[in-house]
Design an enzyme around this catalytic site. Structure first.
Site, PDB file in Angstrom:
ATOM      1  N   ALA A 240       0.841  -1.254  -0.144  1.00 39.11           N
ATOM      2  CA  ALA A 240       0.018  -0.059   0.083  1.00 39.11           C
ATOM      3  C   ALA A 240       0.942   1.260   0.016  1.00 39.11           C
ATOM      4  O   ALA A 240       0.482   2.388   0.190  1.00 39.11           O
ATOM      5  CB  ALA A 240      -0.873   0.013   1.241  1.00 39.11           C
ATOM      6  N   ALA A 241       2.065   1.116  -0.293  1.00 39.22           N
ATOM      7  CA  ALA A 241       2.830   2.318  -0.375  1.00 39.22           C
ATOM      8  C   ALA A 241       2.517   3.286  -1.189  1.00 39.22           C
ATOM      9  O   ALA A 241       2.490   4.578  -0.903  1.00 39.22           O
ATOM     10  CB  ALA A 241       4.450   1.961  -0.779  1.00 39.22           C
ATOM     11  N   GLY A 242       2.152   3.137  -2.304  1.00 39.13           N
ATOM     12  CA  GLY A 242       1.660   4.176  -3.338  1.00 39.13           C
ATOM     13  C   GLY A 242       0.336   4.931  -2.882  1.00 39.13           C
ATOM     14  O   GLY A 242       0.223   6.142  -3.065  1.00 39.13           O
ATOM     15  N   ASP A 243      -0.317   3.982  -2.405  1.00 42.66           N
ATOM     16  CA  ASP A 243      -1.762   4.483  -1.992  1.00 42.66           C
ATOM     17  C   ASP A 243      -1.464   5.372  -0.891  1.00 42.66           C
ATOM     18  O   ASP A 243      -2.500   6.365  -0.636  1.00 42.66           O
ATOM     19  CB  ASP A 243      -2.754   3.341  -1.787  1.00 42.66           C
ATOM     20  CG  ASP A 243      -2.923   2.351  -2.763  1.00 42.66           C
ATOM     21  OD1 ASP A 243      -2.866   2.858  -3.909  1.00 42.66           O
ATOM     22  OD2 ASP A 243      -3.041   1.299  -2.794  1.00 42.66           O
TER      23      ASP A 243
END
Length: 296
Positions: A240-243
């Protein structure tokens, strides 16, 4: 900030593996866990964690009540989530020992969005409100065109990338959020400067938020070009890094400006990759501020 996220809702099945499976290979997983996820849900959680007023619209199957409950838990308004027949969207996620992931997504209820459903939801929003979109639901083109006609501030993350994205009215967006791979697919360029220039030429007036993994991030916003290095942390799960980055950036943009918003989003993303899971890995504002107080 009033944000509507018309996005995916997935049940994530996460398998820990020594390395992601190669073609023809059978591999034993060390563990299996289930989490609430989907790029839409993750971004709604991140926006809410960062202090935005968030409404989530989308569809789940009869097996997806846990997804609605997860959003409720984080303070996201779920009045615009509908229940359909069939399965909810889900993802099979391999997480390797070095923290990298490989993801297989099944659309399920996320692919049952109707134009009437969109019209009914958007009727509750006004010019200037934010609309967040990703490429894990159907009817994205209709949403972009409808949002443009209403004067909504539309943020689109074209992930996962598909050839159909090239035919979307991307020039009608307010922001496009891309990683290096997606940017290359859209522009044919590889360097950050060339990517930003190509977007400016091809989609004049569309602001660009470009994430570069370990090389940080870049934003072109109203003619201002800003770069932010990544914070160095031990990666556990990058799911979920980009989110997380997206949610924190936009929640803070109006409050602190583009440069500081990039810094805050980078810190939030660093904390997220140091934890397992998707939505459960998103940090609080207090955790992000504490991290920033000890990191330059």
């Amino acid at each position: 900030m009033r944000a509507l996220n018309f996005g995916s809702l997935n049940i994530d099945y996460v398998y820990s593996v020594a390395h992601t499976v190669k073609p023809g290979e059978t591999l034993s997983a060390g563990s299996c866990s289930s989490f609430c996820g989907g790029k839409g849900l993750n971004q709604s959680v991140a926006l809410a964690r960062a202090g935005a007023e968030v409404f989530h619209a989308g569809s789940i199957g009869s097996d997806g009540e846990m997804l609605r409950e997860k959003l409720d838990e984080f303070g996201v308004n779920t009045d615009f989530i509908s229940v359909t027949t069939g399965q909810s969207g889900h993802a099979i996620i391999q997480v390797s020992d070095d923290g990298q992931n490989a993801i297989l997504v099944y659309g399920g209820a996320n692919k049952t969005i109707t134009e009437k459903q969109i019209d009914d939801v958007l009727a509750s929003f006004n010019a200037g409100d934010f609309l967040f979109l990703q490429n894990e639901i159907n009817s994205v083109e209709y949403l972009i065109r409808k949002a443009k006609s209403m004067g909504l501030t539309t943020v689109f993350n074209p992930s996962p990338f598909t050839p159909e994205i090239l035919s979307l009215p991307l020039g009608s967006l307010s922001f496009i959020v891309v990683n290096e791979t997606e940017a290359n697919e859209l522009t044919g360029k590889t360097s950050a400067n060339d990517i930003i220039s190509a977007f400016s030429e091809k989609y004049s007036g569309v602001n660009v938020l470009l994430t570069l993994g370990e090389d940080g991030s870049v934003c072109s916003f109203n003619g201002e070009f800003c770069r932010q290095p990544a914070f160095r942390v031990k990666a556990v799960d990058t799911t979920a890094a980009g989110d997380t980055f997206t949610g924190f950036f936009f929640a803070f943009l109006d409050r602190v400006g583009v440069r500081e918003a990039l810094r805050v989003a980078s810190a939030a993303s660093a904390l997220a990759v140091s934890r397992a899971g998707a939505s459960d890995s998103v940090p609080t504002v207090d955790e992000v501020m504490s991290f920033l107080s000890t990191h330059e």
